[in-house]
Write an enzyme that holds these catalytic residues in place. Sequence first.
Site, PDB file in Angstrom:
ATOM      1  N   LYS A 129       0.831  -1.204   0.000  1.00  0.00           N
ATOM      2  CA  LYS A 129       0.000   0.000   0.000  1.00  0.00           C
ATOM      3  C   LYS A 129       0.864   1.251   0.000  1.00  0.00           C
ATOM      4  O   LYS A 129       0.466   2.278  -0.546  1.00  0.00           O
ATOM      5  CB  LYS A 129      -0.911   0.011   1.228  1.00  0.00           C
ATOM      6  N   GLU A 173      -2.366   6.754   8.374  1.00  0.00           N
ATOM      7  CA  GLU A 173      -3.208   7.629   7.565  1.00  0.00           C
ATOM      8  C   GLU A 173      -4.089   8.466   8.459  1.00  0.00           C
ATOM      9  O   GLU A 173      -4.465   8.042   9.539  1.00  0.00           O
ATOM     10  CB  GLU A 173      -4.151   6.785   6.682  1.00  0.00           C
ATOM     11  N   HIS A 207     -14.105  -3.099   9.218  1.00  0.00           N
ATOM     12  CA  HIS A 207     -13.494  -2.779   7.926  1.00  0.00           C
ATOM     13  C   HIS A 207     -13.678  -3.882   6.894  1.00  0.00           C
ATOM     14  O   HIS A 207     -12.924  -3.965   5.927  1.00  0.00           O
ATOM     15  CB  HIS A 207     -12.002  -2.445   8.074  1.00  0.00           C
ATOM     16  N   ARG A 211      -7.262  -7.941  -8.965  1.00  0.00           N
ATOM     17  CA  ARG A 211      -7.946  -9.225  -9.148  1.00  0.00           C
ATOM     18  C   ARG A 211      -9.443  -8.966  -9.301  1.00  0.00           C
ATOM     19  O   ARG A 211      -9.885  -7.830  -9.205  1.00  0.00           O
ATOM     20  CB  ARG A 211      -7.739 -10.091  -7.901  1.00  0.00           C
TER      21      ARG A 211
END
Length: 641
Positions: A116, A200, A235, A292
């Site tokens: 990420k 973040e 999440h 994907r």
Amino acid sequence: MFNKILIANRGEIACRIIQTAKKMGIKTVAIYSDADSNSLHVSQADEAIHIGPSPSSESYLVIDKIIQAALSSGAQAIHPGYGFLSENADFCRQCDANNLAFIGPPVEAILAMGSKSAAKNIMANANVPLVPGYHGDDQNPATLKQSADDMGYPVLLKAAAGGGGKGMRAVYHADEFDQALAAAKREAKHSFNDEIMLVEKYLQQPRHVEIQVFCDQHNNAVHLFERDCSLQRRHQKVIEEAPAPGMTEELRQRMGEAAIRAASAINYQGAGTVEFLLDSSGEFFFMEMNTRLQVEHPVTEMISGQDLVEWQLRVANGEPLPCTQDQLLLKGHAFEARVYAEDPEQDFLPSTGQLKVLQAPTENAHVRIDSGVVEGDQVSVFYDPMIAKLVVWDSNRELALQRLTQALSDYKIGGVTTNIPFLYNLASSAAFKRGEVNTGFIEEHEQEIFHRRQEDLDYAAPLAARAILTARVESAQQIANQSSEPNSPWHLANHWRASDSSPQKLNVTVGTEQVEVTADSSQDWTQMPANIKAVSDETGFNLFTPKGVFHCAETPPNLGLDQGQDSSGNLTAPMNGTVVTLLVDVGAAVAKGETLLVMEAMKMEHTITAPSDGKVSEFFYQPGELVDGGAELLAFEIAEA
Ligand code: ADP
């Protein structure tokens, strides 16, 4: 086109891929572990190859075995599905090295998006807006903490290698940072064998809106609109829909273009999803790209009329994309609900066991079921406990949502606890009907969704009493029908009689609450309101109503037995798993609620907390040891008052 492909996956996605391959006249090879020897995907494929024991680390994740299976079966290509090896660069490389087409992007694209943090650097260069945060190489805890302090709380810690919401922790205050970092790293290490973290800014109540993209080997790229996946717990996505409620054509175009820029920046090929967070002002930020096919691809298929697996096969075969952007039309509205064997009332603890009853709603132009199991199959501890994806479509959101609640109330599953009542409650909640979704929706509406309000009890208890009395009259009627004089009132072998007009007291359990209801017998109990439905299960019945579903039962009389709480109840392993870490010292004073031990089961961390103030007098297991579900994990002494 290929004439034979191997599917390196199991369950519903393996079945989904087989379906398209059959339609296209392509032969399929399934692979399976011990636990899956009698599974649906094996019976549907043209051939099946056993690749090892049940744990996926010894079967579905072993690259060599899968490559060998493909070579020995003469398959020309491998479809990895989602999860397992679908985003594994080594696997993709091995396919290339063995002249097997990988039905997915080139290895460089997987590598670019695999981390990420690396992905964010690429996206920044491609002018794709990012969530503010730290994604650097310096992983010193002090550096990470400093970046959080500078950014301001709350922040979100994320595993760079993460997926499925694992290795993620929200931190609301500076003094919680260190503990959260340790927990996130531990989970990341376990799940991905990689501890690298990014920090973040934790956006408040954003929406998760993702764009489906497709690129071919001839520099063509399109997007197939968006999906809103804001309804999440821990999440993880719960209900997805397409299009996103309230989406404007202008915003769709801007997000679609940004997604195509993201894909083009890494020379993408095949199906990919660019995930964004969308804030209330309409600003959007790149989160990650999944290289994907996504679990929720069916909602896109329903609104676009395209078969995304067919597109994948064509692109992998070197053909151009089947459509241009202008030819793609968005029609109607679709929802997908993920039906899981889990207990939402117990923090979504996975539920394992045999699917003694499994009757899905009837499939038609409006209802689609993607599943990899049939009645009698086991939900095992080895794999994700998803039972099916229920997908519905109609010409607008309101109608599609009605299809969803209807189909959920038609689903019959017995033997394991499922999240169907929870999904039904979500789908019938007023705010969801209004399309007011954001990633905090479930927490925000918890009281309503879990029916913890007095008004829910007041609403459901009389209906439950009515259902019980209706059932009594019906069963009495049935007994009477079996006798020689079916219409004789003397055959109503039940104390509830049509002629009996005195009010009856009835004890009903609604959820965990017990209520006494006085039932007025002057009503006709055989007539339940048309929009209310009772479906019995092992412990009572589910009452489906326009305000949600309520689990009810006739309360058994209190026999005077001591029903005192077992204070050691939460000191046992919730299921088979591994002890990860012991967090307190034996003999040290601990406060009620403090975390004592962390175990991992079904790839999730479960914490065992102190039931009261006291101390641990012994731990029965050490980190790394396997425990059986139900086993006592530790001995706890309650502090004297
Ligand atoms: P994973 O790969 O584990 O699924 P993602 O990065 O896709 O993780 O994030 C999963 C979910 O976590 C998102 O859909 C969103 O609900 C939430 N989330 C992620 N990043 C943020 C953020 N910076 N602020 C608020 N919520 C976030």
